[in-house]
Design an enzyme around this catalytic site. Sequence first.
Site, PDB file in Angstrom:
ATOM      1  N   THR A 113      13.627 -55.810  19.408  1.00 27.09           N
ATOM      2  CA  THR A 113      12.432 -55.328  19.222  1.00 27.09           C
ATOM      3  C   THR A 113      11.625 -56.266  18.447  1.00 27.09           C
ATOM      4  O   THR A 113      12.187 -56.587  17.750  1.00 27.09           O
ATOM      5  CB  THR A 113      12.220 -53.226  19.226  1.00 27.09           C
ATOM      6  OG1 THR A 113      12.774 -53.746  17.496  1.00 27.09           O
ATOM      7  CG2 THR A 113      12.984 -53.158  19.683  1.00 27.09           C
ATOM      8  N   GLY A 114      10.183 -55.648  18.224  1.00 31.67           N
ATOM      9  CA  GLY A 114       9.357 -56.569  17.184  1.00 31.67           C
ATOM     10  C   GLY A 114       9.455 -57.633  16.781  1.00 31.67           C
ATOM     11  O   GLY A 114       9.609 -58.590  16.070  1.00 31.67           O
ATOM     12  N   ALA A 115       8.947 -58.042  18.519  1.00 32.07           N
ATOM     13  CA  ALA A 115       8.878 -59.486  18.465  1.00 32.07           C
ATOM     14  C   ALA A 115       7.934 -60.657  18.442  1.00 32.07           C
ATOM     15  O   ALA A 115       7.353 -61.698  19.424  1.00 32.07           O
ATOM     16  CB  ALA A 115      10.490 -60.069  19.604  1.00 32.07           C
ATOM     17  N   SER A 116       7.010 -59.537  17.896  1.00 34.30           N
ATOM     18  CA  SER A 116       5.158 -60.165  18.157  1.00 34.30           C
ATOM     19  C   SER A 116       4.818 -61.176  17.509  1.00 34.30           C
ATOM     20  O   SER A 116       3.617 -61.567  18.041  1.00 34.30           O
ATOM     21  CB  SER A 116       4.660 -58.689  18.054  1.00 34.30           C
ATOM     22  OG  SER A 116       4.389 -58.565  16.304  1.00 34.30           O
ATOM     23  N   TYR A 139       8.773 -46.880   3.060  1.00 36.42           N
ATOM     24  CA  TYR A 139       9.832 -47.989   3.692  1.00 36.42           C
ATOM     25  C   TYR A 139      10.393 -47.967   3.528  1.00 36.42           C
ATOM     26  O   TYR A 139      12.040 -48.056   3.862  1.00 36.42           O
ATOM     27  CB  TYR A 139       9.233 -49.513   3.416  1.00 36.42           C
ATOM     28  CG  TYR A 139       9.536 -50.709   3.899  1.00 36.42           C
ATOM     29  CD1 TYR A 139       9.777 -51.022   5.169  1.00 36.42           C
ATOM     30  CD2 TYR A 139      10.099 -51.540   2.943  1.00 36.42           C
ATOM     31  CE1 TYR A 139      10.566 -52.087   5.731  1.00 36.42           C
ATOM     32  CE2 TYR A 139      10.991 -52.354   3.642  1.00 36.42           C
ATOM     33  CZ  TYR A 139      11.326 -53.125   4.452  1.00 36.42           C
ATOM     34  OH  TYR A 139      11.780 -54.151   4.896  1.00 36.42           O
ATOM     35  N   ILE A 161      11.502 -62.784  12.401  1.00 35.26           N
ATOM     36  CA  ILE A 161      11.837 -62.601  12.671  1.00 35.26           C
ATOM     37  C   ILE A 161      12.677 -62.758  14.129  1.00 35.26           C
ATOM     38  O   ILE A 161      13.423 -63.362  14.724  1.00 35.26           O
ATOM     39  CB  ILE A 161      13.113 -61.346  11.984  1.00 35.26           C
ATOM     40  CG1 ILE A 161      13.319 -62.184  10.165  1.00 35.26           C
ATOM     41  CG2 ILE A 161      14.091 -61.493  12.354  1.00 35.26           C
ATOM     42  CD1 ILE A 161      13.487 -61.096   9.393  1.00 35.26           C
ATOM     43  N   GLY A 162      11.864 -61.636  14.817  1.00 36.40           N
ATOM     44  CA  GLY A 162      11.669 -60.929  15.799  1.00 36.40           C
ATOM     45  C   GLY A 162      12.565 -62.670  17.407  1.00 36.40           C
ATOM     46  O   GLY A 162      13.054 -62.128  18.047  1.00 36.40           O
TER      47      GLY A 162
END
Length: 258
Positions: free
Chosen positions: A14-17, A168, A22-23
Amino acid sequence: MSKNSLTDRVVIVTGASRRIAIGAAVARRLAADGAAVVVHSWAPYDAEQRWGADDEGPEALVAELDRAVHVSLDLSAPDAPAALIDRARAAFGHVDAVVANHTRSGTRQSLEELTAAELDLTFAVNTRATLLLAQAFAAQHDDTRPGGRLVLFTSGQYHGAMPAELPYIASKAALHQLTRSLAVHLIPRGITVNCVNPGPNDTGWADADTRAAITRLNPGARWSTPADTARLVAWLLSDEADWITGQTIASDGGWSSR
């Protein structure tokens, strides 16, 4: 680790935009180790942040990889985590591992600035979505398959105070503390659960002063990189780490915010 150590494994990242973050580094490393990768993104979030969206990022990343698909979903929606698992199963038949790298950050709120709306949204994305993703992943997992893995991401709030980022750090601290309980619950099924703190990571968000300050403070005199984090995640997903569970591991060069 063998180049093909994750052959026949299917992993959601997830979060690989953004291709520099990192993703994307994790997806590249897992694909190089033989995994099929489901690349998740939600570009509208990045577009609202100071670093901006990488408009071609997810599609370009998928084009780099041998076996990969892209799924765009807003994980603040309650049904999105289960939908992500369903989309992955439709593409590859099963899911062996989830790397829950997604995060909502960048909205700085101290105690005086704190709002219920930001607390709710940050917890929805960082904590609720991760737990629901773990639930949906575990529900479909074939326990006869090797390599059941869940990797969560925390931050450095347990190393030092971050008073300007309360939503956060609260949401990330929750994931840190959930790790051991999820690990104990899932290890009888052959699923390990670990948590990664990637440290201050060079993903294009910091200004020159921040970069210089963190470089001075880090004992290794440099920032963490996405590739540093990807190596740790790849090892945790490998068969070599099948007896490592319930751990929070920092890949940060000994960083402490002092």
